[in-house]
Design an enzyme around this catalytic site. Structure first.
Site, PDB file in Angstrom:
ATOM      1  N   ASN A 139       0.854  -1.186   0.000  1.00  0.00           N
ATOM      2  CA  ASN A 139       0.000   0.000   0.000  1.00  0.00           C
ATOM      3  C   ASN A 139       0.896   1.244   0.000  1.00  0.00           C
ATOM      4  OD1 ASN A 139      -1.488   2.253   1.076  1.00  0.00           O
ATOM      5  ND2 ASN A 139      -3.102   0.812   1.646  1.00  0.00           N
ATOM      6  N   ASP A 194      -2.109  -3.548   9.994  1.00  0.00           N
ATOM      7  CA  ASP A 194      -3.484  -3.820   9.589  1.00  0.00           C
ATOM      8  C   ASP A 194      -4.332  -2.681  10.136  1.00  0.00           C
ATOM      9  OD1 ASP A 194      -4.883  -5.869   7.979  1.00  0.00           O
ATOM     10  OD2 ASP A 194      -6.273  -5.724   9.656  1.00  0.00           O
ATOM     11  N   GLY A 204      -6.663   6.573   0.493  1.00  0.00           N
ATOM     12  CA  GLY A 204      -7.802   5.783   0.975  1.00  0.00           C
ATOM     13  C   GLY A 204      -8.987   6.642   1.419  1.00  0.00           C
TER      14      GLY A 204
HETATM   15  P1  IMP Z   1      -5.161  -3.418   5.171  1.00  0.00           P
HETATM   16  O1  IMP Z   1      -4.552  -2.961   6.466  1.00  0.00           O
HETATM   17  O2  IMP Z   1      -4.132  -3.792   4.165  1.00  0.00           O
HETATM   18  O3  IMP Z   1      -6.213  -4.444   5.356  1.00  0.00           O
HETATM   19  O4  IMP Z   1      -5.857  -2.154   4.502  1.00  0.00           O
HETATM   20  C1  IMP Z   1      -6.223  -1.044   5.219  1.00  0.00           C
HETATM   21  C2  IMP Z   1      -7.157  -0.170   4.388  1.00  0.00           C
HETATM   22  O5  IMP Z   1      -7.755   0.753   5.299  1.00  0.00           O
HETATM   23  C3  IMP Z   1      -6.416   0.683   3.368  1.00  0.00           C
HETATM   24  O6  IMP Z   1      -6.368   0.096   2.110  1.00  0.00           O
HETATM   25  C4  IMP Z   1      -7.255   1.947   3.352  1.00  0.00           C
HETATM   26  O7  IMP Z   1      -8.364   1.731   2.540  1.00  0.00           O
HETATM   27  C5  IMP Z   1      -7.731   2.049   4.788  1.00  0.00           C
HETATM   28  N1  IMP Z   1      -6.820   2.882   5.599  1.00  0.00           N
HETATM   29  C6  IMP Z   1      -5.952   2.471   6.554  1.00  0.00           C
HETATM   30  N2  IMP Z   1      -5.272   3.504   7.056  1.00  0.00           N
HETATM   31  C7  IMP Z   1      -5.703   4.585   6.391  1.00  0.00           C
HETATM   32  C8  IMP Z   1      -5.339   5.952   6.468  1.00  0.00           C
HETATM   33  O8  IMP Z   1      -4.456   6.399   7.218  1.00  0.00           O
HETATM   34  N3  IMP Z   1      -5.999   6.763   5.627  1.00  0.00           N
HETATM   35  C9  IMP Z   1      -6.983   6.330   4.778  1.00  0.00           C
HETATM   36  N4  IMP Z   1      -7.335   5.068   4.653  1.00  0.00           N
HETATM   37  C10 IMP Z   1      -6.697   4.188   5.471  1.00  0.00           C
END
Ligand code: IMP
Length: 203
Positions: free
Chosen positions: A14, A77, A159
């Protein structure tokens, strides 16, 4: 300052997270999850399960395929928990509306799920798992309370940032400067806790 400087494999693709870790933990030397490495499964019901699952997967993969020694692996996560959606999308934040490509569209879809007069309170949550190549994990978390805007506002961050207004502010994370987000975000709070955990470990 962590001493000696740690070399850590950051197991995420990400781009928004990667940028933030480089800014929040400048005294850690990060190696990025290689292009030929597999997607790490995250099948848990909680942020902590997923952070640990990804860290264990990443450590195992690096032990078998790593190209240089590292001190440990770090996983994040995180997600957005919305009161009116019973805490959703929560752990499913990265998988919300997968048929939509852009976050502008996903954000519009998410806001559209809230009926008029809905409770707009929301919270960003971040759980970090640091797994040394030898030894047990350090897990930490951070959260920031806020509310949902009525529309996507601002082009900063990534995001769900453009729809999240942190408590005490009237602009979204997409509108606020990155250095201000870093004084109060879920990820910055988790990083501060991780720094304390690592320092305690180094004695
Ligand atoms: P994962 O931790 O890979 O399951 O994904 C976390 C998801 O939450 C990201 O792809 C974003 O869509 C969202 N997310 C997590 N942290 C942030 C942030 O700081 N700003 C905006 N979206 C976030």
């Amino acid at each position: 300052m962590l001493s000696p400087m740690l070399k850590v494999l950051l197991a995420s693709r990400n781009a928004g997270k990667l940028r933030e870790f480089a800014e929040l933990l400048p005294d850690i030397q990060f190696l990025l999850w290689p292009a030929n490495a597999p997607e790490l499964p995250e099948t848990g019901a909680f942020f902590l399960d997923n952070a640990l699952q990804k860290a264990e997967g990443a450590r195992l993969w690096w032990r078998q395929h790593g190209t240089e020694p590292v001190d440990g692996v770090l996983t994040d996560d995180s997600g957005l928990c919305v009161e009116a959606l019973w805490g959703g999308p929560g752990v499913l934040s990265a998988r919300f509306a997968p048929e939509l490509v852009s976050y502008r569209d996903k954000n519009r879809r998410l806001l559209g799920l809230l009926p008029e007069g809905a409770d707009r309170r929301a919270r960003f949550v971040c759980v970090l798992a640091y797994l040394p190549m030898e030894g047990p994990a350090i897990t930490v978390s951070g959260a920031v309370e806020g509310s949902l805007a009525f529309e996507h506002r601002g082009e900063g961050g990534f995001g769900y940032d453009p729809i999240f207004i942190p408590e005490g502010h009237d602009r979204t994370f997409g509108e606020l400067p990155a250095d201000l987000k870093h004084t109060l975000s879920h990820r910055s709070r988790a990083c501060a806790a991780l720094r304390r955990g690592l320092a305690a470990h180094q004695g």
